[in-house]
Scaffold this motif. Structure first.
Motif: not given
Length: 347
Positions: A15-20, A30-32
């Protein structure tokens, strides 16, 4: 979760991607995201576990509400920062278009799968040219030709400035000084690449230095020659201003290699620096010598055969000299008044 559910979760579309992000905006991790809400913190109960001592066990929670990503802060003393807004424990806020936030000492960015991706950015051509040269031959293919051309252009410019019969030792020392300054300049900027990009990129910075240095040398030699040949004296007067512009362009190009994601801001900053410096230069010259540029006349005196403008009779020179009389008399009176003031002040 059984093996069937685990296998199904693996083939689900994210649904989204969280980038540090690091301090320069580069992605470190990156975390899906396969489901909402998404808990973030140091605890093993969090969906995204971050090793940051400034985070609470369950520091914050991300959720999608009506197509927008919303942040809700958990039980924490540090809260969260979204843009210029500081959220405290229990507060919530939609992230908006940027979807960037700061939790503790960690910068995060959220990308939704439904939003269009940004277009591909082109690599800097100097990095590409330096990378295309095979190992062991890069020095010959990238650096040496430019270095030889730059040295020849510098020696030609030096020959124009010196008197006939100048010893060859003068040209040799000038070449060695130019070589040392060029290599040291490129090394200085490559250390900036090592600091911000993690790689030295010495050849790319050296190639930039040689190209812009060659342009500077050619313009410094050609503009006075054109002024002499065409009788357009302003070409010689502005040669220093043009050289300063080339230097600013070189600084901008170096910074572009070091901080490729900030080219727009770098362009504005370097252009502002150049324009402000040019304005101060012209203002100080007007205050000091009464004209915009330091050079009062064309200093280059090549062979007469190089002149393209038609020769003028001596009467034109005498008439122009008479036009200068009033200005020189006024300047002489101002100088005498300044001298008298200085003498009175000393007494």
């Amino acid at each position: 979760m059984d093996s069937h559910e685990e296998g199904r979760s693996r083939i689900e579309a994210p649904l989204a991607l969280i980038e540090r992000l690091d301090r320069d905006g580069h992605v470190l991790q990156s975390t899906l995201v396969y489901r909402w809400p998404m808990k973030i913190g140091r605890s093993f109960e969090a969906d995204l576990v971050l090793d940051d001592p400034h985070l609470a066990p369950l520091h914050a929670e991300l959720d999608e509400v009506n197509g927008e990503v919303q942040l809700r802060v958990g039980e924490t003393i540090n809260g969260a920062v979204v843009g210029a807004t500081h959220l405290k424990a229990g507060e919530a806020m939609a992230l908006g278009v940027a979807r960037a936030l700061r939790l503790g000492n960690t910068r995060l960015r959220v990308r939704l799968a439904s939003e269009p991706m940004a277009p591909e950015r082109p690599l800097d051509r100097h990095l590409v040219q330096a990378a295309l040269a095979p190992a062991g031959t890069s020095l010959w293919r990238v650096v040496l030709p430019l270095l030889l051309i730059s040295l020849l252009a510098m020696l030609f410019d030096e020959w124009l400035d010196n008197d006939p019969g100048t010893p060859l030792n003068n040209y040799l020392s000038s070449g060695l000084i130019l070589l040392s300054v060029t290599l040291g300049w490129a090394l200085f900027w490559s250390l900036g690449s090592k600091l911000f990009q993690g790689k030295l990129d010495y050849l790319a910075h050296l190639r930039l230095t040689l190209i812009y240095g060659l342009v500077w040398t050619v313009l410094d030699a050609v503009l006075p020659l054109l002024a002499f040949a065409t009788d357009w004296s302003f070409l010689s007067h502005v040669s220093g201003v043009v050289g300063a512009g080339v230097l600013c362009a070189l600084v901008w190009a170096h910074l572009g290699l070091i901080l490729p994601g900030h080219r727009a801001g770098l362009t504005v900053g370097v252009a502002t620096m150049y324009l402000v410096g040019l304005g101060l230069h012209i203002w100080l010259n007007e205050q000091r010598i009464g004209q915009a540029f330091t050079e009062r006349y064309v200093t280059a005196l090549p062979p007469p055969a190089w002149r393209l403008a038609p020769a003028q009779p001596t009467s034109v020179l005498i008439q122009d000299a008479r036009g200068l009389k009033a200005k020189l008399d006024r300047q002489a009176k101002e100088d005498q008044a300044d001298d008298a003031t200085d003498v009175g002040g000393d007494d």
